[in-house]
Design an enzyme around this catalytic site. Structure first.
Site, mmCIF file in Angstrom:
data_model
loop_
_atom_site.group_PDB
_atom_site.id
_atom_site.type_symbol
_atom_site.label_atom_id
_atom_site.label_comp_id
_atom_site.label_asym_id
_atom_site.label_seq_id
_atom_site.Cartn_x
_atom_site.Cartn_y
_atom_site.Cartn_z
ATOM 1 N N TYR A 107 -21.953 16.382 -7.682
ATOM 2 C CA TYR A 107 -23.249 15.158 -7.173
ATOM 3 C C TYR A 107 -22.540 14.084 -7.375
ATOM 4 O O TYR A 107 -22.190 12.771 -6.896
ATOM 5 C CB TYR A 107 -24.223 15.534 -8.106
ATOM 6 C CG TYR A 107 -25.404 16.413 -7.163
ATOM 7 C CD1 TYR A 107 -25.988 15.964 -5.640
ATOM 8 C CD2 TYR A 107 -25.139 17.278 -7.400
ATOM 9 C CE1 TYR A 107 -26.984 16.223 -5.206
ATOM 10 C CE2 TYR A 107 -26.258 18.479 -6.294
ATOM 11 C CZ TYR A 107 -26.492 18.074 -5.653
ATOM 12 O OH TYR A 107 -27.377 18.646 -4.658
ATOM 13 N N GLU A 136 -32.191 23.485 -6.981
ATOM 14 C CA GLU A 136 -31.218 24.337 -6.070
ATOM 15 C C GLU A 136 -30.807 25.511 -7.151
ATOM 16 O O GLU A 136 -30.632 26.537 -7.079
ATOM 17 C CB GLU A 136 -29.712 24.010 -6.048
ATOM 18 C CG GLU A 136 -29.784 22.773 -4.558
ATOM 19 C CD GLU A 136 -28.551 21.724 -4.697
ATOM 20 O OE1 GLU A 136 -28.450 21.758 -5.299
ATOM 21 O OE2 GLU A 136 -29.361 20.982 -3.409
HETATM 22 C C1 HEM Z 1 -25.675 19.196 3.625
HETATM 23 C C2 HEM Z 1 -28.383 15.204 1.475
HETATM 24 C C3 HEM Z 1 -25.691 15.557 -2.026
HETATM 25 C C4 HEM Z 1 -22.517 19.312 0.818
HETATM 26 C C5 HEM Z 1 -26.647 18.213 3.419
HETATM 27 C C6 HEM Z 1 -27.852 17.228 4.248
HETATM 28 C C7 HEM Z 1 -28.496 16.314 3.627
HETATM 29 C C8 HEM Z 1 -27.929 16.346 2.724
HETATM 30 C C9 HEM Z 1 -29.873 14.847 3.966
HETATM 31 C C10 HEM Z 1 -28.671 17.963 5.654
HETATM 32 C C11 HEM Z 1 -29.481 19.313 5.286
HETATM 33 C C12 HEM Z 1 -29.673 19.600 6.839
HETATM 34 O O1 HEM Z 1 -29.098 20.469 7.482
HETATM 35 O O2 HEM Z 1 -30.313 19.876 7.509
HETATM 36 C C13 HEM Z 1 -27.996 15.100 0.467
HETATM 37 C C14 HEM Z 1 -28.216 14.390 -0.843
HETATM 38 C C15 HEM Z 1 -27.344 14.078 -1.921
HETATM 39 C C16 HEM Z 1 -26.182 15.622 -1.464
HETATM 40 C C17 HEM Z 1 -29.148 12.897 -0.921
HETATM 41 C C18 HEM Z 1 -27.286 13.730 -3.134
HETATM 42 C C19 HEM Z 1 -28.383 13.475 -3.811
HETATM 43 C C20 HEM Z 1 -24.568 16.522 -1.454
HETATM 44 C C21 HEM Z 1 -22.850 17.128 -2.478
HETATM 45 C C22 HEM Z 1 -22.645 17.753 -1.663
HETATM 46 C C23 HEM Z 1 -23.140 17.946 -0.638
HETATM 47 C C24 HEM Z 1 -22.501 16.078 -3.917
HETATM 48 C C25 HEM Z 1 -20.500 18.613 -2.117
HETATM 49 C C26 HEM Z 1 -19.919 17.749 -2.420
HETATM 50 C C27 HEM Z 1 -23.531 18.848 1.440
HETATM 51 C C28 HEM Z 1 -23.054 19.875 2.883
HETATM 52 C C29 HEM Z 1 -23.783 20.104 3.801
HETATM 53 C C30 HEM Z 1 -25.034 19.088 2.498
HETATM 54 C C31 HEM Z 1 -21.616 21.078 3.044
HETATM 55 C C32 HEM Z 1 -23.715 20.504 4.756
HETATM 56 C C33 HEM Z 1 -23.255 20.310 5.795
HETATM 57 C C34 HEM Z 1 -23.065 20.907 6.974
HETATM 58 O O3 HEM Z 1 -21.825 21.635 7.281
HETATM 59 O O4 HEM Z 1 -22.641 19.731 8.264
HETATM 60 N N1 HEM Z 1 -26.724 17.512 2.711
HETATM 61 N N2 HEM Z 1 -26.439 15.826 -0.710
HETATM 62 N N3 HEM Z 1 -23.797 17.276 -0.338
HETATM 63 N N4 HEM Z 1 -24.206 17.979 1.880
HETATM 64 FE FE1 HEM Z 1 -25.893 17.047 0.898
#
Ligand code: HEM
Ligand code: FAD
Length: 394
Positions: A98, A140
Site C-alpha cells: 500500500y 483482505e
Molecule cells: C484492482 C483500487 C491498492 C494492485 C483494483 C481495482 C480498484 C482498485 C478499484 C479494480 C477492481 C476491479 O477489478 O473491479 C485500489 C485502491 C487502493 C489499491 C483504492 C489503495 C487504497 C493497490 C495496491 C496494489 C494494487 C497497493 C499493488 C501494488 C491492484 C491490481 C489490480 C487492482 C494488480 C487488478 C488489476 C488488473 O488486473 O488489471 N484496485 N487498489 N492495488 N489493484 Fe488495487
C-alpha cells in the site's frame, strides 16, 4: 470517518481531483512501474494498463470513496470495497504494497496540481487514501483468514481440455501438490498465472464452473488479441502445471426464496452455470428465468449444460436471443421489454456479459419492477461501472 479538518478541503478539491484523474493516472503508473517493474510480473495485467481500464478504476475509486465519505459520513461504500478486496486477494496483494501505490499516486497528484497541491490539500487526500487502504487491508486480511491454506497460489495440473463451443475451451485442473483446497462458493473466480512470451507472469481471472470434487474447472473464450488466452488455448496441454489462486469473488447467489433472473451474454454464462448447478444440487423450488444472448448456438458457451440444468429445475425456464436468424426464441440483442417476466420486490437478478449489455438490461429490469439493489453483476475486467451511482441506485 473523515476528520473535521479534512472535510472542507476534500469538498473544495474533489471536483478538480476527479477531473484530473485521467491525466494523473498515466503518470502514477509510469512512475510506479519504473520503480517497481516486478509489479508487472504476476500482479498487474499489462493489457488492462494498455487498454486503460484498470488505471481509471483504481484512481477513480479513490475519488468515488471520497465522495461517499462526504455524502454519507457514517458509512463506507461496502460494495465497492468488497469487490476490490476480493480482486486484490485473488492476486495475493499484501499490506506492504500500500505505501508503494501511495508514494507514486501522490507524487503524480502533486506534479499535476503544482502550486494547488498545498500541504493542507495533500494531508486531506492522504487521509482519504489511508482510510480506504486500511479498510481494504482489513477486508483482505479477513479473506485470507478464510482460506484453507496460507499460500496465495498453488500448483495445479491440467487433466483435461475440451472444446465446448466455437473458440471456447473448458480446462479441468487437479492439485499438483498437497496444499489444502479452499472450498469455492458458486459464482467465485480464481486467478490463473501464465508465463507469457517474454517470460513474465500474467494473471487473469476465470470463474469456476462445476467440476469433479477436488478439481478446478474453468471455461475460457480465446481473445485473439489477448496476451493470455491464446497461450492457454494453444500452448497449455494436459499434464502442464499452472499456478492458481484460492477462489474469491462476492457475486454469489442470495439465500432468499424469491424468484431469480439469471442473464448472460457470450462467455458471461460461466457464473450462471455455477448458479444453476448450485440450485439443482439444492433441489431448489425457486422460480428461475434464465436469459441468454449470443451470436449463434454454436458460439454459446455451456449451452448443453444450461439446457440440462434448466430442465432439471422444477420452476426454471430459459429464453434466448440469437443474432443468427432462426436460432433463438428471439432474434438480435436481448430486450426484455416485450417478454412476460414474473418479477416482484423479492426478485434477485444476476447478470454477466459485456458492459453495454448489462447497462441496457439493468434499465429494462428496473422498468419491469426489479429493485435496483437486487440487481447484481459480474464484470470480466476492471469494474469502472461500480464507481457510478447508476450501477447501485435502488
Ligand atoms: C484492482 C483500487 C491498492 C494492485 C483494483 C481495482 C480498484 C482498485 C478499484 C479494480 C477492481 C476491479 O477489478 O473491479 C485500489 C485502491 C487502493 C489499491 C483504492 C489503495 C487504497 C493497490 C495496491 C496494489 C494494487 C497497493 C499493488 C501494488 C491492484 C491490481 C489490480 C487492482 C494488480 C487488478 C488489476 C488488473 O488486473 O488489471 N484496485 N487498489 N492495488 N489493484 Fe488495487
Ligand atoms: P488481454 O491480454 O487481457 O487483452 C484484453 C483486451 O485488451 C484485448 O482484446 C486487447 O485487444 C486489449 N489490449 C491489449 N493490449 C492493448 C493495447 N496495447 N491497446 C489497446 N488495447 C489492448 N474469461 C473467460 O473466458 N471465462 C471466464 O469464466 C472469465 N471469468 C472472469 C471473471 C472475472 C471476475 C474477471 C475479472 C474476468 C473473467 N474473464 C473470464 C476474463 C479474463 O480474465 C480475461 O480478461 C480475458 O480472457 C482476456 O484475457 P487475455 O489475456 O487473452 O486478453
Amino acid at each position: 470517518m473523515l476528520s473535521q479538518k479534512s472535510r472542507p478541503v476534500i469538498e473544495q478539491t474533489i471536483g478538480v481531483i476527479a477531473e484530473r484523474i485521467p491525466a494523473i493516472t498515466p503518470e502514477f503508473y509510469k512512475s510506479m512501474f519504473n520503480a517497481r517493474p516486478d509489479l508487472l510480473d504476476g500482479m498487474f495485467s499489462r493489457s488492462n494498463q494498455k487498454n486503460g481500464t484498470q488505471p481509471q478504476a483504481l484512481a477513480g475509486s479513490i475519488a468515488a470513496f471520497a465522495s461517499h465519505l462526504l455524502n454519507h459520513p457514517d458509512s463506507y461504500p461496502d460494495e465497492v470495497l468488497s469487490r476490490v478486496a476480493h480482486k486484490h486477494a485473488s492476486l495475493g496483494l499484501l499490506p506492504e504494497e500500500y505505501p508503494t501505490v501511495h508514494e507514486h499516486l501522490f507524487g503524480a497528484i502533486a506534479a499535476d496540481l503544482g502550486d494547488a497541491a498545498t500541504p493542507e490539500v495533500v494531508a486531506a487526500w492522504d487521509e482519504v487514501y489511508w482510510l480506504m487502504a486500511d479498510a481494504l487491508i482489513k477486508l483482505e486480511k479477513g479473506l485470507y483468514g478464510q482460506q484453507a491454506n496460507d499460500v496465495m497460489f498453488a500448483p495445479f495440473r491440467l487433466v483435461s481440455k475440451e472444446d465446448i463451443a466455437e473458440g471456447v475451451v473448458a480446462f479441468e485442473f487437479e492439485p499438483a501438490d498437497d496444499t489444502p483446497l479452499t472450498r469455492s462458493i458458486p459464482g467465485q473466480y480464481v486467478t490463473i498465472q501464465v508465463k507469457v512470451k517474454d517470460g513474465i507472469r500474467q494473471p487473469r481471472q476465470f470463474t469456476l464452473v462445476p467440476s469433479q470434487e477436488g478439481h478446478r474447472r474453468v471455461v475460457i473464450r480465446k481473445d485473439p488479441h489477448g496476451e493470455v488466452t491464446p497461450i492457454l488455448h494453444e500452448d497449455i496441454n494436459e499434464g502442464d502445471v499452472l499456478e492458481i489462486s484460492n477462489p474469491y469473488g462476492d457475486v454469489v447467489l442470495d439465500e432468499g426464496h424469491g424468484s431469480l433472473v439469471l442473464a448472460s451474454a457470450g462467455i458471461g454464462t460461466t457464473p450462471i452455470v455455477a448458479f444453476l448447478d448450485r440450485l439443482a444440487k439444492e433441489g431448489s423450488q425457486r422460480k428461475v428465468t434464465v436469459l441468454h444472448a449470443d451470436h449463434s448456438k454454436e458460439r454459446w458457451p455451456g449451452r448443453q449444460i444450461m439446457e440440462r440444468l434448466v430442465d432439471s429445475l422444477p420452476n426454471a425456464t430459459m429464453i434466448t436471443w440469437m443474432e443468427t436468424p432462426g436460432e433463438g426464441d428471439h432474434e438480435g440483442f436481448m430486450n426484455i421489454a416485450d417478454v412476460d417476466l414474473d418479477v416482484d420486490e423479492d426478485t434477485n437478478a444476476f447478470m454477466c456479459g459485456p458492459l453495454p449489455f448489462m447497462k441496457a438490461l439493468r434499465s429494462q429490469l428496473i422498468e419491469k419492477g426489479v429493485p435496483g439493489r437486487n440487481i447484481h453483476y459480474e464484470i470480466f475486467g476492471p469494474d469502472q461501472w461500480m464507481l457510478h451511482d447508476e450501477a447501485r441506485a435502488a
